[in-house]
Design a protein around this motif. Structure first.
Motif, PDB file in Angstrom:
ATOM      1  N   SER A   1       0.799  -1.223   0.000  1.00 54.26           N
ATOM      2  CA  SER A   1       0.000   0.000   0.000  1.00 54.26           C
ATOM      3  C   SER A   1       0.831   1.272   0.000  1.00 54.26           C
ATOM      4  CB  SER A   1      -0.938   0.014   1.216  1.00 54.26           C
ATOM      5  OG  SER A   1      -0.187  -0.004   2.427  1.00 54.26           O
ATOM      6  N   ARG A   2       2.136   1.168   0.265  1.00 57.94           N
ATOM      7  CA  ARG A   2       2.953   2.382   0.413  1.00 57.94           C
ATOM      8  C   ARG A   2       4.071   2.433  -0.633  1.00 57.94           C
ATOM      9  NH1 ARG A   2       2.562   0.503   5.671  1.00 57.94           N
ATOM     10  NH2 ARG A   2       4.735  -0.144   5.676  1.00 57.94           N
TER      11      ARG A   2
ATOM     12  N   ASP B   1       6.193   9.626  -2.063  1.00 55.83           N
ATOM     13  CA  ASP B   1       4.964  10.335  -1.723  1.00 55.83           C
ATOM     14  C   ASP B   1       3.979  10.434  -2.889  1.00 55.83           C
ATOM     15  OD1 ASP B   1       6.269  12.141  -3.369  1.00 55.83           O
ATOM     16  OD2 ASP B   1       6.746  13.546  -1.750  1.00 55.83           O
TER      17      ASP B   1
ATOM     18  N   GLN C   1       1.007   8.112  -4.408  1.00 54.33           N
ATOM     19  CA  GLN C   1       0.234   6.896  -4.125  1.00 54.33           C
ATOM     20  C   GLN C   1      -0.105   6.134  -5.392  1.00 54.33           C
ATOM     21  OE1 GLN C   1      -0.863   5.674  -0.886  1.00 54.33           O
ATOM     22  NE2 GLN C   1      -1.015   3.917  -2.281  1.00 54.33           N
TER      23      GLN C   1
ATOM     24  N   TRP D   1       1.383  14.872  -0.847  1.00 55.41           N
ATOM     25  CA  TRP D   1       1.351  13.694  -1.702  1.00 55.41           C
ATOM     26  C   TRP D   1       0.639  13.988  -3.018  1.00 55.41           C
ATOM     27  CZ3 TRP D   1       1.960   8.151  -0.226  1.00 55.41           C
ATOM     28  CH2 TRP D   1       2.657   8.004   0.979  1.00 55.41           C
TER      29      TRP D   1
ATOM     30  N   TYR E   1      -1.398  11.667  -6.381  1.00 58.51           N
ATOM     31  CA  TYR E   1      -2.197  10.451  -6.527  1.00 58.51           C
ATOM     32  C   TYR E   1      -2.060   9.885  -7.937  1.00 58.51           C
ATOM     33  CZ  TYR E   1      -6.233   7.341  -5.853  1.00 58.51           C
ATOM     34  OH  TYR E   1      -7.061   6.250  -5.733  1.00 58.51           O
TER      35      TYR E   1
ATOM     36  N   ASN F   1      -7.946   1.920   2.257  1.00 57.19           N
ATOM     37  CA  ASN F   1      -6.796   2.818   2.422  1.00 57.19           C
ATOM     38  C   ASN F   1      -6.842   3.971   1.422  1.00 57.19           C
ATOM     39  OD1 ASN F   1      -5.652   1.439   4.576  1.00 57.19           O
ATOM     40  ND2 ASN F   1      -4.432   0.090   3.254  1.00 57.19           N
ATOM     41  N   LEU F   2      -7.303   3.694   0.213  1.00 52.74           N
ATOM     42  CA  LEU F   2      -7.406   4.762  -0.776  1.00 52.74           C
ATOM     43  C   LEU F   2      -8.550   5.714  -0.431  1.00 52.74           C
ATOM     44  CD1 LEU F   2      -6.793   2.792  -4.109  1.00 52.74           C
ATOM     45  CD2 LEU F   2      -5.169   4.190  -2.826  1.00 52.74           C
TER      46      LEU F   2
END
Length: 489
Positions: free
Chosen positions: A60-61, A196, A198, A396, A398, A459-460
């Motif tokens: 996820s990271r 940073d 996603q 961050w 996306y 998480n998103l």
């Protein structure tokens, strides 16, 4: 029951019994999918790879992605194979890890494929300049290719500036593999994607055939891509075209035949792959300029199938660049039996936010595309069942993209689409994409994986809030820009 059925055929030949057993296994596999997707699964015509659910890791990271990539390179024994849009100018640590791996393993071969226009931008540390010393040191072991979209040709090819020539299409597939393991993502090889920015990251082991398919996909496209060669004494690098009888602007038929042949070959090789306890992966190539539209065909079939279900399923959809392809918009809006939750990047989380010149208008352009989409949602009377949210996290950007299908909002996903596609007009028509559709059967052994998929969605959505784009101003010049490029920002 299975063994009792076989006993009824006790006088049949061994071959006949084995054939019947295979048929039962296929039936069992089909039965093990949720009824919502069972018939859909049987109609997919792409190659299929079955993998034990405990051989799949969902990260996820961005930091996990980078750490995992470095560890993969470190343990590579025979091959490293990578496909990405580009290699960032600051990624000297990653290049050093390639060099260290080559020193440790004399038999190791490295194959890489990037986009030519992005990789040769002017500057001291372009992708091609970063990798040229590695090719010079290991000319027989490091193979670097650069795909160039043939859509930019004629007089435009001579005069379109470097920062804008990607507007006619890019190489966009993201594959990170070593030996018999592979990681599929939407992330590129650049610092922000490691810290940073996603995205999504899925790692697979336990199926050498899947890794070989990804390797062969890269190798196939490398056959009609430019090659990084040993530099001459007067240049930092040299690139050459490998097909003297075909101009690089005219590879359309060559590419179409090569990609179709790859899919057909692996469809035959994997036709018997079936296991009721394992997940199934279907690779979807979307290369609109070469008439390869696996993703488009599969999604159309999926939505049409879901719309006829007795139950009312939930589709989660996300894209960092939300300019949803018109045909996909129609699927969402016309599938009145399907609820849809969409997450897109807020303007602040768009990778082009704060850019200089025309590219600085791109976040505003996506706001305009979102406004048009939400107006279409309203006209269709789908405000209650089609929800748009925007992702924002301080500091961050996306870049995640994909689809998840769940029976309801309280149930974990049974299907996901992941890979390089942004699900927008660019991805459909001019970029070359590779994504995978993963179907998860119903069994106790797959529950942990389904929970991982549910956590991925959660998480998103954790950094998402209701869309605020209706109140944002879009300048007339930005609307004209969107109209000029046909929504292919």
């Amino acid at each position: 029951m299975f063994s009792s059925t076989l006993r009824l055929y006790g006088h049949a030949s061994t071959t006949r019994r084995q054939s019947y057993a295979r048929s039962l296994r296929l039936m069992s596999s089909s039965r093990n999918f949720h009824p919502m997707i069972k018939n859909f699964a049987s109609k997919l015509q792409q190659p299929k790879f079955t993998i034990p659910p405990n051989k799949i890791q969902i990260m996820s990271r961005p930091t996990e992605f980078y750490s995992h990539l470095l560890h993969m390179v470190h343990r590579a024994e025979t091959r490293i194979f990578i496909s990405s849009l580009y290699l960032g100018s600051s990624e000297t640590e990653l290049v050093s890890s390639f060099a260290d791996a080559l020193k440790r393993r004399p038999q190791l071969q490295i194959h890489m494929l990037f986009d030519l226009n992005r990789s040769t931008r002017p500057g001291p540390h372009s992708t091609v300049k970063l990798l040229a010393p590695l090719v010079a040191q290991y000319p027989d072991r490091v193979h670097v290719s650069f795909f160039r979209s043939p859509s930019l040709r004629g007089i435009l090819a001579k005069f379109v500036p470097p920062r804008f020539n990607e507007g006619w299409g890019t190489w966009h597939a993201k594959i990170y593999g070593v030996d018999d393991e592979v990681m599929i993502s939407g992330a590129n090889l650049n610092k922000s994607y490691f810290t940073d920015r996603q995205d999504r990251y899925l790692h697979f082991t336990g199926n050498s055939q899947l890794a070989q398919y990804c390797f062969d996909f890269i190798d196939t496209v490398s056959g009609f891509s430019f090659k990084l060669q040993l530099p001459s004494s007067h240049s930092e690098y040299d690139i050459s075209w490998p097909m003297p009888d075909i101009h690089p602007h005219h590879i359309h038929k060559t590419a179409e035949l090569a990609l179709a042949s790859l899919q057909n070959r692996y469809r035959q090789l994997t036709a018997k792959n079936s296991d009721a306890e394992n997940i199934t992966l279907f690779p979807l190539i979307q290369a609109g300029q070469f008439n390869i539209r696996d993703e488009e065909t599969a999604l159309k079939m999926l939505f049409q199938h879901l719309d006829t279900n007795a139950a009312r399923p939930l589709v989660d959809l996300t894209s960092g660049y939300f300019g949803l392809y018109k045909e996909y918009q129609d699927l969402v809006l016309q599938s009145t039996n399907v609820d849809c939750r969409i997450v897109a990047a807020s303007p602040l989380a768009n990778g082009f936010y704060g850019s200089r010149g025309i590219s600085g208008r791109i976040p505003e352009g996506y706001t305009y595309l979102e406004q048009r989409f939400m107006n279409a949602v309203k006209r269709a009377g789908r405000q209650a069942t089609v929800q748009l949210s925007e992702w924002e996290r301080e500091g961050w950007t996306y870049h995640a993209k994909g689809i998840w299908l769940s029976e309801t909002s309280s149930q974990p996903p049974m299907l996901t689409l992941f890979g390089s596609t942004n699900l927008n007009s660019r991805s459909a028509h001019i970029d070359t994409e590779l994504s995978f559709m993963m179907l998860v059967p119903e069994s106790s052994g797959t529950e942990p994986l389904r929970r991982q998929l549910a956590d991925e969605v959660d998480n998103l959505r954790k950094h998402s809030s209701p869309w605020k784009g209706a109140d944002r101003k879009v300048r007339l010049g930005t609307k004209a820009l969107v109209g000029l490029v046909g929504g292919m920002l």
